[in-house]
Enzyme design. Structure first.
Site, PDB file in Angstrom:
ATOM      1  N   ARG A  92       0.812  -1.215   0.018  1.00  0.00           N
ATOM      2  CA  ARG A  92       0.215   0.041   0.031  1.00  0.00           C
ATOM      3  C   ARG A  92       0.799   1.251   0.079  1.00  0.00           C
ATOM      4  O   ARG A  92       1.540   1.517   0.848  1.00  0.00           O
ATOM      5  CB  ARG A  92      -0.875   0.154   1.467  1.00  0.00           C
ATOM      6  N   HIS A 130      -2.576  10.933   0.724  1.00  0.00           N
ATOM      7  CA  HIS A 130      -2.049  10.721   2.037  1.00  0.00           C
ATOM      8  C   HIS A 130      -1.509  12.241   2.637  1.00  0.00           C
ATOM      9  O   HIS A 130      -0.252  11.984   2.835  1.00  0.00           O
ATOM     10  CB  HIS A 130      -1.129   9.618   2.317  1.00  0.00           C
ATOM     11  N   GLU A 160      -7.010   8.570   6.481  1.00  0.00           N
ATOM     12  CA  GLU A 160      -7.254   9.063   7.848  1.00  0.00           C
ATOM     13  C   GLU A 160      -8.000  10.498   7.855  1.00  0.00           C
ATOM     14  O   GLU A 160      -6.789  11.340   8.113  1.00  0.00           O
ATOM     15  CB  GLU A 160      -6.046   9.102   8.557  1.00  0.00           C
ATOM     16  N   ASN A 193      -7.433   2.018  10.096  1.00  0.00           N
ATOM     17  CA  ASN A 193      -6.056   2.072  10.603  1.00  0.00           C
ATOM     18  C   ASN A 193      -6.209   2.083  12.351  1.00  0.00           C
ATOM     19  O   ASN A 193      -7.293   2.723  12.623  1.00  0.00           O
ATOM     20  CB  ASN A 193      -5.228   3.413  10.393  1.00  0.00           C
ATOM     21  N   TYR A 234      -4.236   2.070  15.927  1.00  0.00           N
ATOM     22  CA  TYR A 234      -2.981   2.164  16.846  1.00  0.00           C
ATOM     23  C   TYR A 234      -3.156   1.874  18.133  1.00  0.00           C
ATOM     24  O   TYR A 234      -2.370   1.504  18.877  1.00  0.00           O
ATOM     25  CB  TYR A 234      -2.206   3.499  16.557  1.00  0.00           C
ATOM     26  N   GLU A 279      -3.594  -0.123   8.292  1.00  0.00           N
ATOM     27  CA  GLU A 279      -2.247   0.172   8.880  1.00  0.00           C
ATOM     28  C   GLU A 279      -2.486  -0.244  10.290  1.00  0.00           C
ATOM     29  O   GLU A 279      -3.400  -0.114  11.147  1.00  0.00           O
ATOM     30  CB  GLU A 279      -2.201   1.835   9.166  1.00  0.00           C
TER      31      GLU A 279
END
Ligand code: FCB
Length: 477
Positions: free
Chosen positions: A92, A136, A181, A309, A311, A382
């Site tokens: 990606r 991005h 995002e 994504n 985290y 991600e």
């Protein structure tokens, strides 16, 4: 009835037994253009908001910029060879808007498109599925000068850019992500200002979020028109938001932050509406007058997949009179209308970003998207961690990062067993790179990059990941 002679239940062993992923699971790694490419002024590329921001003193740690980064622009061949060595099924990457459409409007820059054509061809030649992210975070600077994402016209510009890229690469790229995002673009870029373009105005952040999603919807339509067979999605960064206690005020703080962090995007994109409670929370920030009839229908244009994504988790508590906001969110805030909510740390292990490590949060997040929002295939686009790395005898033994990946892949598997149609996982990141406002001081890569020599060293986590891909799962430990 228990039989004392029978062996005890082997929970612990069960937990660590081999886990196999569904056939065809798309194992990948991710990067983004400004974080790795360098060659900022080559091949006709013009500045993006991140060039301007990083060259503004005080914005990025140690004055680091993406001018050279990992020099991937000149190292595409060897970098793809490294991906092939890892056995990646997919890669990606993002396209730099100002590289392929300098200035953000007008015709395509053939030289810029040619770089991505060569990248995609190289990937395909190695049997690696290209996964293209259109945006991005690198908005061409002239579009920011014309108002940036708070201006409605930027959405139309994004759709035009999408058509240029789809026409050039649509014959060889199957998977497309419009935005990466949008929360960060809107609320870090225009709310707290810790990301480019570094503006701080709550109403602008909300408008930016809306126009990013409008651009996404128009982009999906442009992609479908240019390439009916493309698989199109969007990537959102999601957090479980947990109240610090069951006290109603803490629960309400969690509702507010969940609204801004998650539902601000999930609801318009997947349900075609803004949540009423979120709009009420934002009443003093904006009257939502920027939302026009028909926008939400465009924003919720049907997709083929959703990228998540993940985290960490947010744990929040009600405001306390006179309390200092937690450092990362210090004013100006990225939480317009909810600036006073306190972000609580629990004392659990953290990464080098100070982000709490919370693998169960990935299960919660994936289940929520599936159970509350959509039956579409999901991809973790991600997931990863920064840790301080040391090169010892030419090796980097990144045990903490490896453990982070291991725990989160076990969580991903648990989500699949709970019925989530998770079809792939992309490690962030393929290699160490320019970590936005942190410059090169935070390393997320599975491949170590020596920025002076541009030598790449696959870390232990990379070797481990290659083995995961080979087995299509995790070994018993
Ligand atoms: C995400 C970004 C990515 C990288 C990781 C650590 O928010 O999409 O570019 O910075 O965080």
């Amino acid at each position: 009835m228990s039989n004392p002679a029978s062996p005890p239940a082997v929970d612990v062993l069960d937990e660590r037994s081999p886990l196999t992923f569904p056939p065809g699971f798309l194992w990948g790694a991710a990067t983004a253009a400004y974080q790795i490419e360098g060659a900022a002024a080559e091949g006709g590329r013009t500045p993006s908001i991140w060039d301007t921001f990083s060259h503004t003193p005080g914005r990025v740690v140690a004055g680091h910029t993406g001018d050279v980064a990992c020099d991937h622009y000149h190292r595409l061949g060897p970098d793809v060879a490294l991906m092939a060595e890892l056995g990646l099924k997919s890669y990606r990457f993002s396209v730099s808007w100002p590289r392929v459409q300098p200035g953000g409007s007008g015709p395509a820059n053939a030289e810029g498109l040619d770089f991505y054509r060569r990248l995609v061809d190289e990937l395909l030649a190695h049997g690696i599925e290209p996964w293209l992210t259109l945006y991005h975070w690198d908005l061409p600077q002239p579009l920011e000068d014309a108002g940036g994402w708070p201006a409605r016209d930027t959405a139309a510009r994004f759709a035009d850019y999408t058509t240029l890229v789809a026409d050039a690469l649509g014959d060889r790229v199957r998977y497309w992500t419009t935005l990466n995002e949008p929360w960060c673009s809107a609320f870090l870029g225009y709310g707290s200002g810790v990301h480019a373009p570094g503006r701080s105005d709550g109403a602008d952040a909300v408008r930016a979020g809306h126009h990013l999603m409008l651009g996404h919807g128009l982009g999906v339509q442009a992609l479908r028109a240019a390439r009916p067979t493309a698989e199109v999605g969007v990537t959102v960064n999601l957090y479980p938001v947990t109240p610090a206690s069951e006290a109603p005020a803490d629960v309400d703080a969690a509702r507010r932050i969940d609204g801004l962090a998650n539902r601000f995007f999930l609801d318009p994109l997947l349900r075609g509406s803004y949540p009423a409670d979120l709009m009420a929370d934002l009443a003093e920030v904006t009257d939502f007058g920027h939302v026009r009839d028909g926008d939400l229908a465009v924003i919720s244009t049907p997709l083929d997949l959703v990228g998540v994504n993940y985290y960490s988790r947010h744990v929040v508590a009600a405001p306390v009179e006179g309390a200092e906001p937690e450092a990362y969110w210090r004013a100006p805030s990225c939480w317009p209308g909810s600036e006073d909510v306190r972000f609580v740390t629990r004392g659990v292990p953290v990464t080098d970003m100070d982000w709490e490590i919370d693998a169960p949060g990935l299960v919660e997040t994936l289940r929520r998207v599936h159970e509350e929002y959509t039956d579409l295939p999901l991809y973790v686009t991600e997931n990863g961690s920064a840790f301080v790395d040391a090169v010892v005898d030419g090796r980097v033994d990144d045990v903490d990062r490896l453990a982070y990946f291991d725990a989160h892949l076990r969580a991903a598997h648990e989500a699949i067993e709970a019925g989530v149609p998770l079809r792939g996982y992309f490690a962030w990141s393929l290699m160490d790179n320019f970590e936005w406002a942190w410059g090169y001081t935070k390393r997320f890569g599975m491949i170590y990059v020596d920025y002076d020599s541009q030598v790449r060293i696959p870390k232990s986590s990379a070797r481990w990941y290659a083995e995961v891909i080979r087995r299509n799962g995790l070994a018993a430990q």
